[in-house]
Design an enzyme around this catalytic site. Structure first.
Site, short mmCIF file in Angstrom:
data_model
loop_
_atom_site.label_atom_id
_atom_site.label_comp_id
_atom_site.label_asym_id
_atom_site.label_seq_id
_atom_site.Cartn_x
_atom_site.Cartn_y
_atom_site.Cartn_z
N CYS A 1 -56.53 16.28 42.92
CA CYS A 1 -55.82 15.47 43.92
C CYS A 1 -55.08 14.27 43.31
CB CYS A 1 -56.79 14.97 44.98
SG CYS A 1 -57.60 16.29 45.90
N HIS B 1 -52.07 16.03 53.10
CA HIS B 1 -52.40 15.83 51.68
C HIS B 1 -51.95 17.06 50.88
CE1 HIS B 1 -54.49 15.15 48.01
NE2 HIS B 1 -55.70 15.52 48.36
N CYS C 1 -59.37 9.61 45.36
CA CYS C 1 -60.55 10.30 44.84
C CYS C 1 -60.10 11.66 44.33
CB CYS C 1 -61.61 10.46 45.92
SG CYS C 1 -61.13 11.51 47.31
#
Length: 400
Positions: free
Chosen positions: A90, A356, A386
């Protein structure tokens, strides 16, 4: 030598499923449209660009074979332009910017396009497999659990209730809805089809009709997985002080699955003068930090504090924060760790509302933060995410 961000561009975000508006648009085309827009917007002399660095998590199928080089070629910047694709899960979109900054600061490169792309409607999350998730020799001793279990573990260990995470999610939707209404996303472009016709003009996942009552009716997404597959027991074995996993996260308070691409133009001072462009922001600090892979998603706080220390700053020196909303409980924990209030975090909503797109998100957050700092006439911002497997990443930017 300083590394400057001259511009940031992102596509709109489309729902990452077969009903999403951008499902027919390949990830190559998504990212190419950002490069073409950048070139046309600034009448860019493309021979000045050295490299393209793109984050992409699912590097298979449409996103395989070094999509960054594919995009460099497709954008018609010239055969000289190279490309490299990276994967820090991510954090990939922000890692691309940090690596570009390191190249610029070292003097090895002068001008780089850095960003990310992810078409989650075409390349499903987890399509690339991986030892961390499917090899028992890695997963069992590492106490590896799915991210949703990690998010619920955080909520259980630190006492975040279902109402806490639902209230956070509601606020994300309301802020994103207001930002959309006020046209605050200045770095955003629409996505067009092969005929040049716009297929999506706004971020598709924003739901202004969201209510706390509606969120309260949604079933927890990870309760059955935790019980039937035994992941709750794995988490509790690693954290015996947690007697029971309280499953509070669901589709409404977790990040939405979407398609999208984003880029920044990162270079040194001399390149700005050659292009006739004034730098918008300076990259002041960048850091990463590893965490326990079971709880996994607690790296935001340590990474952010490390970046602040690197920059000689404290949390209150930062005007606005962008913290990726992977799960509501993750951001609440991060705010507690850094010691900041929600009033300066994700002021235009976050991934719960907007979505996302894995490899692109960090770059998208950077552009959003740049736009908002300029709109409010503020100076400093921190972007942080994160990361799966137990990592965190953070970058501090300062207005020029």
């Amino acid at each position: 030598m300083e590394a400057y961000i001259y511009d940031a561009i992102r596509t709109v975000r489309g729902k990452g499923n077969r009903k999403g508006a951008m499902v027919a648009i390949t990830p190559t085309e998504l990212a190419t449209q950002t490069l073409v827009h950048l070139k046309e917007k600034h009448h860019l002399d493309t021979t000045l660009v050295d490299d393209v660095i793109l984050g992409c998590v699912g590097q298979v199928m449409d996103q395989a074979a070094n999509i960054a080089k594919t995009v460099a070629q497709q954008s018609k910047y010239g055969d000289h332009l190279c490309g490299v694709t990276l994967n820090r899960f991510c954090g990939s979109g922000l890692e691309s910017i940090n690596q570009a900054a390191a190249y610029i600061k070292s003097g090895y490169r002068d001008l780089i396009i850095a960003g990310g792309v992810e078409s989650m409607s075409r390349v499903k999350m987890g399509s690339d497999g991986g030892g961390m998730f499917i090899d028992p020799a890695v997963a069992i001793p590492g106490h590896i659990v799915p991210q949703g279990i990690s998010a619920d573990l955080i909520a259980s260990k630190y006492g975040y209730s279902r109402n806490d995470v639902d209230q956070f999610a509601y606020e994300s939707q309301m802020r994103a809805s207001k930002a959309e209404k006020d046209q605050r996303f200045k770095s955003r472009i629409s996505v067009k089809d092969i005929n040049g016709i716009s297929v999506l003009n706004n971020d598709e996942n924003v739901r202004p009709s969201t209510t706390i009552e509606g969120l309260a009716k949604l079933n927890p997404s990870f309760a059955m997985m935790g019980a039937m597959a035994g992941f709750d027991a794995v988490a509790i074995d690693r954290y015996p002080e947690v007697e029971e996993i309280n499953h509070v996260h669901h589709a409404g308070n977790s990040s939405a699955i979407v398609d999208g691409a984003a880029i920044t133009l990162v270079g040194n001072k001399e390149m700005g003068q050659k292009m006739g462009l004034k730098p918008r922001f300076k990259i002041k600090a960048a850091s990463i930090h590893g965490t326990d892979p079971t709880i996994m998603l607690t790296g935001i706080g340590p990474a952010s504090l490390k970046a602040l220390k690197q920059a000689g700053m404290i949390p209150t020196d930062i005007d606005l924060y962008e913290i990726n909303e992977a799960f509501a409980g993750v951001v609440i924990k991060a705010m507690d760790d850094i010691g900041i209030d929600h009033s300066i975090v994700n002021v235009n909503g976050g991934a719960i509302a907007l979505g996302h797109p894995l490899g692109a998100t960090g770059c998208m957050l950077t552009g959003t933060l740049m736009d908002e700092l300029e709109r409010r006439n503020l100076n400093t911002g921190l972007i942080t995410l994160c990361i799966g497997g137990g990592m965190g990443i953070a970058t501090i930017i300062e207005r020029v």
